[in-house]
Design a protein around this motif. Sequence first.
Motif, PDB file in Angstrom:
ATOM      1  N   GLY A 162      46.327  28.266  44.625  1.00  0.00           N
ATOM      2  CA  GLY A 162      46.590  28.822  45.975  1.00  0.00           C
ATOM      3  C   GLY A 162      45.865  30.124  46.255  1.00  0.00           C
ATOM      4  N   LYS A 163      45.782  30.843  44.950  1.00  0.00           N
ATOM      5  CA  LYS A 163      45.443  32.227  45.047  1.00  0.00           C
ATOM      6  C   LYS A 163      43.888  32.438  45.430  1.00  0.00           C
ATOM      7  N   LYS A 164      43.101  31.435  45.398  1.00  0.00           N
ATOM      8  CA  LYS A 164      41.749  31.381  45.856  1.00  0.00           C
ATOM      9  C   LYS A 164      41.842  30.764  47.622  1.00  0.00           C
TER      10      LYS A 164
ATOM     11  N   THR B  65      38.886  40.492  40.837  1.00  0.00           N
ATOM     12  CA  THR B  65      38.820  38.925  40.747  1.00  0.00           C
ATOM     13  C   THR B  65      39.274  38.929  42.450  1.00  0.00           C
ATOM     14  N   ASP B  66      38.925  37.668  42.892  1.00  0.00           N
ATOM     15  CA  ASP B  66      39.151  37.172  44.123  1.00  0.00           C
ATOM     16  C   ASP B  66      40.482  36.315  44.095  1.00  0.00           C
ATOM     17  N   SER B  67      41.382  36.388  43.338  1.00  0.00           N
ATOM     18  CA  SER B  67      42.525  35.508  42.936  1.00  0.00           C
ATOM     19  C   SER B  67      43.693  36.318  43.380  1.00  0.00           C
TER      20      SER B  67
ATOM     21  N   ILE C 288      39.274  17.076  40.041  1.00  0.00           N
ATOM     22  CA  ILE C 288      38.783  18.079  40.515  1.00  0.00           C
ATOM     23  C   ILE C 288      39.389  19.416  40.356  1.00  0.00           C
ATOM     24  N   ASP C 289      38.701  20.321  39.735  1.00  0.00           N
ATOM     25  CA  ASP C 289      39.446  21.834  40.029  1.00  0.00           C
ATOM     26  C   ASP C 289      39.001  22.305  41.231  1.00  0.00           C
ATOM     27  N   ALA C 290      40.100  22.505  42.195  1.00  0.00           N
ATOM     28  CA  ALA C 290      39.507  22.511  43.623  1.00  0.00           C
ATOM     29  C   ALA C 290      39.838  23.941  44.193  1.00  0.00           C
TER      30      ALA C 290
ATOM     31  N   ASP D  55      38.268  30.074  31.935  1.00  0.00           N
ATOM     32  CA  ASP D  55      38.761  30.231  30.749  1.00  0.00           C
ATOM     33  C   ASP D  55      40.436  29.691  30.565  1.00  0.00           C
ATOM     34  N   THR D  56      41.064  29.745  31.664  1.00  0.00           N
ATOM     35  CA  THR D  56      42.363  29.164  31.323  1.00  0.00           C
ATOM     36  C   THR D  56      42.467  27.562  31.249  1.00  0.00           C
ATOM     37  N   THR D  57      41.276  26.961  31.770  1.00  0.00           N
ATOM     38  CA  THR D  57      41.084  25.679  31.608  1.00  0.00           C
ATOM     39  C   THR D  57      40.787  25.377  30.336  1.00  0.00           C
TER      40      THR D  57
HETATM   41  N1  F0G Z   1      40.333  27.255  37.595  1.00  0.00           N
HETATM   42  C1  F0G Z   1      39.431  28.240  38.081  1.00  0.00           C
HETATM   43  C2  F0G Z   1      37.887  27.663  38.496  1.00  0.00           C
HETATM   44  C3  F0G Z   1      39.732  29.533  38.322  1.00  0.00           C
HETATM   45  O1  F0G Z   1      38.948  30.309  38.692  1.00  0.00           O
HETATM   46  C4  F0G Z   1      40.961  29.847  38.080  1.00  0.00           C
HETATM   47  C5  F0G Z   1      41.295  31.248  38.091  1.00  0.00           C
HETATM   48  C6  F0G Z   1      41.910  29.128  37.423  1.00  0.00           C
HETATM   49  C7  F0G Z   1      41.645  27.728  37.478  1.00  0.00           C
HETATM   50  C8  F0G Z   1      43.596  29.217  37.028  1.00  0.00           C
HETATM   51  O2  F0G Z   1      44.067  29.754  38.530  1.00  0.00           O
HETATM   52  O3  F0G Z   1      44.710  32.228  38.093  1.00  0.00           O
HETATM   53  O4  F0G Z   1      45.808  30.687  39.716  1.00  0.00           O
HETATM   54  O5  F0G Z   1      46.208  30.590  37.266  1.00  0.00           O
HETATM   55  N2  F0G Z   1      40.588  32.181  38.299  1.00  0.00           N
HETATM   56  C9  F0G Z   1      40.756  33.722  38.473  1.00  0.00           C
HETATM   57  C10 F0G Z   1      39.520  34.397  38.503  1.00  0.00           C
HETATM   58  C11 F0G Z   1      41.727  34.360  37.664  1.00  0.00           C
HETATM   59  O6  F0G Z   1      39.391  35.701  38.120  1.00  0.00           O
HETATM   60  O7  F0G Z   1      38.421  33.794  38.575  1.00  0.00           O
HETATM   61  P1  F0G Z   1      45.352  30.785  38.215  1.00  0.00           P
END
Ligand code: F0G
Length: 447
Positions: free
Chosen positions: A251-253, A45-47, A209-211, A120-122
């Motif tokens: 913020g992890k992205k 992951t890049d997260s 927007i999922d930013a 997937d979490t969305t």
């Molecule tokens: N929305 C998008 C588009 C994401 O890519 C992610 C996380 C989330 C929401 C949820 O954010 O992980 O901080 O709770 N994506 C990571 C991935 C896990 O590997 O693509 P989070």
Amino acid sequence: MVGYKSKVVESISLPSRERRERALEEAGHNVFNLSSSDVFVDLLTDSGTGAMSEDQWAAMMAGDEAYAGSESFDRLASAVRDVMGFEHVVPTHQGRGAENVLYGSLLSEGDAVPNNTHFDTTRAHVANQGADPVDCPVSGAFDPDLEEPFKGNFSLERAREVVDEVGADRVPLVIQTITNNSAAGQPVSVENTRRVREFADEIDATFVIDACRFAENAAFVKRRDPAYEDRSIGEIAREQLGYADAVVMSGKKDAFVNVGGFVATDDPALYDRCKQRAILYEGFPTYGGMAGRDLAAMAVGLREAVDGSTVGERIASVREFGGLLAEAGVPVYRPIGGHAVYIDAGEALSHIPAEAFPGQALVCELYREGGVRGVELGSFAFPDTERPELVRLAVPRRTYHREHFEHVAETAGAALESPESVSGLEVATDPAVPELRHFTAELEPLA
Ligand code: F0G
């Protein structure tokens, strides 16, 4: 010319082939179950896996850990205002916390939610409110060979069908995910965002927007839409996000931190609802599930995300990585996305049928061959949906260098040298939550 030099380093090593074989067995052929010490190049992951800058680390030392009225919160609120243009911010522990706070405030049982493609979490958070997550990708989004600039776009035609099916009063929320992670990290045009705004107005819905990767998206707009070539990344991001009523952010992205997220909006009533829900699930609204030091680092990271050189360098290096894989004879999804290269495992291992998970077989082979960890995004992760058999190699920010990418390309080339020798897999365990099986299930190779 811009780049980085190292100030803190972490040692990595390639375990022996014997160790890799054993580790894969012990992990039940699911790389989520591997210990990171057994991984050489980790592209799961890049997260939350990127390197923070010296300014971010310095800000952490000055984090204000007050329960209420933290100065670090003020710094974050000011960064969100300057970079994204929103007045109010509710911090959360990560992106899915923001999803819970916002979608829990907006949705009721029986609603339908159009999104270009749900992450997937969305999907899980929308469903958790009793609502129906409906993907609205544009046609061609899942065609790995179609060279179009904005394959991440939201299909208004598909969304209008949803409204016709369920009625506008059952569609209180429309989401656009930029970049579109579940569609190979493809960008969304500003024009498409503007049209989604008009559509949301027509049906009187809230537009979110999922930013997560908003800065990468802006960098693509600058490169691919001639109308924006003279605008800065910051200006493009503010215009695009400005069409939304609210954003959810991990913020992890694109805020370059290891943990954290938020909801931001200009709507005082929505802000108030989110604040109340955040107190219940995340924490008091001036820390919201984060330490003061993490808020401080996120405030700095958000500004770095739009400084232009950082994100430009990033998408260029991901593209270069894709080029190395293609040169090694590996079929990759095109155009290359912002945060990852996606391998077309359906083509690479065409002798393995979907039921035997060609993507997961390739993920295992990449680990076995070179200690590389990627992730399957095909019939193992998304059973019952029609998607190509993709394997995502996500690139952590400011972390790996050309020699690592060369190693991955060599590994993938070697793994696919005699594809017939790679066998499919079957699921050996029965996880409690079927939609989340790919995180924990164990598999066994077919004879
Ligand atoms: N929305 C998008 C588009 C994401 O890519 C992610 C996380 C989330 C929401 C949820 O954010 O992980 O901080 O709770 N994506 C990571 C991935 C896990 O590997 O693509 P989070």
